[in-house]
Scaffold this motif. Structure first.
Motif, short mmCIF file in Angstrom:
data_model
loop_
_atom_site.label_atom_id
_atom_site.label_comp_id
_atom_site.label_asym_id
_atom_site.label_seq_id
_atom_site.Cartn_x
_atom_site.Cartn_y
_atom_site.Cartn_z
N GLY A 17 19.83 24.56 10.77
CA GLY A 17 19.26 25.89 10.60
C GLY A 17 17.83 25.73 10.11
O GLY A 17 17.54 24.84 9.30
N GLU A 18 16.93 26.55 10.61
CA GLU A 18 15.51 26.41 10.25
C GLU A 18 14.74 27.69 10.54
O GLU A 18 15.26 28.61 11.17
CB GLU A 18 14.87 25.29 11.09
CG GLU A 18 14.81 23.94 10.39
CD GLU A 18 13.73 23.87 9.31
OE1 GLU A 18 12.91 24.80 9.20
OE2 GLU A 18 13.72 22.87 8.58
N SER A 19 13.49 27.70 10.10
CA SER A 19 12.53 28.74 10.44
C SER A 19 13.04 30.17 10.18
O SER A 19 13.00 31.01 11.07
CB SER A 19 12.11 28.60 11.91
OG SER A 19 11.09 29.50 12.24
N PHE A 102 8.74 19.60 19.02
CA PHE A 102 8.18 20.40 17.94
C PHE A 102 9.15 20.42 16.78
O PHE A 102 10.37 20.27 16.94
CB PHE A 102 7.94 21.84 18.41
CG PHE A 102 6.55 22.11 18.92
CD1 PHE A 102 5.45 21.94 18.08
CD2 PHE A 102 6.35 22.54 20.22
CE1 PHE A 102 4.17 22.21 18.53
CE2 PHE A 102 5.07 22.81 20.68
CZ PHE A 102 3.97 22.64 19.85
N ASN A 103 8.60 20.63 15.57
CA ASN A 103 9.41 20.95 14.41
C ASN A 103 8.88 22.27 13.83
O ASN A 103 8.57 23.18 14.62
CB ASN A 103 9.40 19.76 13.43
CG ASN A 103 10.58 19.81 12.48
OD1 ASN A 103 11.68 20.20 12.88
ND2 ASN A 103 10.38 19.47 11.24
N ASP A 104 8.73 22.39 12.54
CA ASP A 104 8.44 23.70 11.94
C ASP A 104 7.12 24.31 12.45
O ASP A 104 6.19 23.59 12.81
CB ASP A 104 8.36 23.53 10.42
CG ASP A 104 8.78 24.79 9.69
OD1 ASP A 104 8.94 25.85 10.33
OD2 ASP A 104 8.94 24.71 8.45
N GLY A 105 7.07 25.64 12.44
CA GLY A 105 5.87 26.37 12.84
C GLY A 105 5.76 27.70 12.14
O GLY A 105 6.77 28.26 11.69
N SER A 153 6.58 16.66 10.89
CA SER A 153 5.76 17.85 10.61
C SER A 153 6.69 18.95 10.13
O SER A 153 7.67 19.28 10.79
CB SER A 153 5.01 18.27 11.87
OG SER A 153 4.04 19.24 11.55
N ASN A 154 6.38 19.52 8.97
CA ASN A 154 7.33 20.48 8.41
C ASN A 154 6.63 21.69 7.80
O ASN A 154 5.69 22.20 8.39
CB ASN A 154 8.27 19.75 7.44
CG ASN A 154 9.71 19.90 7.90
OD1 ASN A 154 10.11 20.98 8.34
ND2 ASN A 154 10.49 18.84 7.80
N GLY A 155 7.07 22.12 6.60
CA GLY A 155 6.67 23.41 6.03
C GLY A 155 5.18 23.68 6.04
O GLY A 155 4.36 22.78 5.91
N PRO A 203 10.92 16.99 1.07
CA PRO A 203 10.38 18.35 1.22
C PRO A 203 10.48 18.81 2.68
O PRO A 203 10.17 18.05 3.59
CB PRO A 203 8.92 18.21 0.78
CG PRO A 203 8.57 16.80 1.09
CD PRO A 203 9.83 16.00 0.91
N ASP A 204 10.91 20.06 2.86
CA ASP A 204 11.14 20.54 4.23
C ASP A 204 10.34 21.84 4.45
O ASP A 204 9.11 21.83 4.40
CB ASP A 204 12.65 20.68 4.46
CG ASP A 204 13.03 20.74 5.92
OD1 ASP A 204 12.22 21.20 6.73
OD2 ASP A 204 14.16 20.35 6.27
N GLY A 205 11.03 22.97 4.63
CA GLY A 205 10.30 24.23 4.88
C GLY A 205 9.73 24.81 3.60
O GLY A 205 10.14 24.45 2.50
N MET A 206 8.77 25.74 3.76
CA MET A 206 8.08 26.28 2.58
C MET A 206 7.57 27.68 2.84
O MET A 206 7.31 28.05 3.98
CB MET A 206 6.95 25.29 2.26
CG MET A 206 5.64 25.83 1.77
SD MET A 206 4.59 24.49 1.16
CE MET A 206 3.81 23.94 2.66
N THR A 245 19.45 21.89 2.34
CA THR A 245 18.64 23.10 2.39
C THR A 245 17.36 22.77 3.15
O THR A 245 16.67 21.79 2.84
CB THR A 245 18.33 23.58 0.97
OG1 THR A 245 18.14 22.44 0.12
CG2 THR A 245 19.48 24.39 0.40
N THR A 246 17.05 23.59 4.17
CA THR A 246 15.97 23.21 5.09
C THR A 246 14.71 24.06 5.00
O THR A 246 13.61 23.56 5.22
CB THR A 246 16.47 23.28 6.54
OG1 THR A 246 17.05 24.57 6.75
CG2 THR A 246 17.48 22.20 6.84
N SER A 247 14.87 25.38 4.75
CA SER A 247 13.67 26.21 4.73
C SER A 247 13.96 27.52 4.01
O SER A 247 15.13 27.86 3.76
CB SER A 247 13.17 26.48 6.14
OG SER A 247 11.88 27.08 6.11
ZN LIG Z 1 11.94 21.74 8.56
#
Ligand SMILES: [Zn+2]
Ligand SMILES: O=C(O)[C@H](O)[C@@H](O)[C@H](O)[C@H](O)CO
Length: 299
Positions: A17-19, A102-105, A153-155, A203-206, A245-247
Motif C-alpha cells: 500500500g502506498e501514496s 517508478f516509486n513514490d510521487g 526514490s521515496n517520500g 524512511p519511506d513516504g512523507m 508502515t509505508t506512507s
Molecule cells: Zn514509498
C-alpha cells in the motif's frame, strides 16, 4: 494534548500500500497497491474500497486539475479516468534501463508531478543500487530528470513557503532538503536534515503539516515520526500495529486526520498471523495538527 487514537479502517491486505492522497472532490482516500497493481479509492461513508486493476506496478496517484487522476505506472506517467477505468500513457522515463519502475510521487504547489524510480526489488529493500532517478512531469507534459544514482526514490513534499523540497532516498536512511525554486521547479543545495535511528528502520513516504513539520512513515519501523526540519529534531513518534508502515497523508474533515498505508510483501505466515492488519489502511486521530491539501497536477 489530545489523545491519539489509531484504527485500521480498511483491511485491504495490500502487498505494498502506498501514496495515500485525500480526494476532497470525492470525499475519499486514494492509494495504490504497487505490486498488487491496483489504484484504490476508499470512502469513509460506505467504508468500502473501489479498485482499478492496472497492467504494471503502480506506485503513486495524484489529483489532476482537468479531470480525474494521474499515476506513475511501471516507468510511465499515465492518466487515469476513474469511471471509464481508462489508463493512457503520457510519457515514459528510464528508457535506457531494463529493470526499473517508478516509486513514490507527489505534485508540487505549482502543479508539477515529481516522481522517482528504483530498480525492481528482489525482496523488500534488496535491489540493484543506484539505478533510480528523480523526474518531474511538467504541466506541458515535458519531463525533466533532476539527478540519478538513487537507490529507492521515496517520500517527498514541499515546505509551507515553497522554498524547500524535502526528499527521501530510503537506503540513505536520511531525510534530505533542497532549496526549491517554485518559478522553475529547479532544486539545489542538497543536505540531510534527519538521520533515522536504528529502530526507526527505513524512511519511506512523507507529508508536511500546517506547522511545517514533517511526518515520515518508517518501513519496518511500525511508526510515523514527526520531525522539525529547522532543528533536525524528532518531535513525536506514533506507533502502529503493523511493522511495514509505508506512507502517510492528512485527510478527512479539515485535513485533521492522518491516513497511513502499509505493506505485507516480505512477511512470512507467522509474521502475518501476528499482524493481521498488515497491508491495511490506518486512520490516526487526535494528533492536534492538520495537513496541507494535496496539489492537483496542472496539466
Ligand atoms: Zn514509498
Ligand atoms: O513502498 C515503497 O516505497 C517501495 O516500493 C517499497 O518496496 C518499500 O518502501 C521498500 O521495500 C522499503 O525499502
Amino acid at each position: 494534548m489530545a489523545s491519539v487514537s489509531i484504527e485500521c479502517v480498511a483491511r485491504e491486505g495490500c502487498r505494498i500500500g502506498e501514496s495515500p492522497v485525500w480526494d476532497q472532490r470525492e470525499g475519499a482516500l486514494l492509494f495504490v497497491d504497487i505490486t498488487g497493481r491496483k489504484v484504490c479509492r476508499w470512502s469513509p461513508l460506505t467504508r468500502q474500497t473501489q479498485a482499478i486493476a492496472v497492467d504494471a506496478p503502480v506506485s503513486s496517484v495524484a489529483l489532476r486539475k482537468s479531470e480525474d487522476y494521474v499515476i506513475t505506472l511501471g516507468t510511465r506517467f499515465a492518466a487515469l479516468k476513474w469511471k471509464e477505468e481508462l489508463v493512457t500513457t503520457i510519457t515514459q522515463v528510464d528508457k535506457d534501463k531494463a529493470n526499473t519502475r517508478f516509486n513514490d510521487g507527489k505534485v508540487d504547489p505549482a502543479g508539477r508531478y515529481f516522481a522517482g524510480t528504483m530498480a525492481e526489488e528482489i525482496r523488500p529493500a534488496v535491489l540493484e543500487r543506484r539505478q533510480g532517478s528523480l523526474y518531474t512531469l511538467f504541466p506541458d507534459l515535458s519531463v525533466v530528470k533532476h539527478f540519478d544514482q538513487v537507490d529507492i526514490s521515496n517520500g517527498l513534499d514541499w515546505s509551507l513557503d515553497h522554498r524547500t523540497f524535502f526528499y527521501i532516498d530510503s537506503l540513505s536512511y536520511s531525510v534530505d532538503a533542497f532549496d526549491y525554486d517554485l518559478q522553475t521547479g529547479k532544486i539545489g543545495n542538497r543536505r540531510s536534515i534527519y538521520k533515522l535511528e536504528k529502530e526507526e528502520s527505513i524512511p519511506d513516504g512523507m507529508c508536511i503539516d500546517t506547522e511545517g513539520k514533517l511526518w515520515v512513515a518508517c518501513y519496518d519501523g511500525g511508526r510515523v515520526i514527526r520531525l522539525d526540519p529547522e532543528t533536525g529534531k524528532r518531535l513525536q513518534t506514533v506507533k502502529l500495529p503493523v511493522d511495514k508502515t509505508t506512507s502517510c497523508c492528512f485527510g478527512g474533515k479539515d485535513y485533521s486526520e492522518m491516513f497511513v498505508t502499509s505493506a505485507s510483501d516480505g512477511m512470512d505466515k507467522e509474521w502475518l498471523s501476528r499482524q493481521p492488519e498488515a497491508g491495511g489502511i490506518f486512520k490516526i486521530t487526535g494528533l492536534g495538527v492538520k495537513g496541507v491539501p494535496p496539489y492537483p497536477f496542472a496539466g
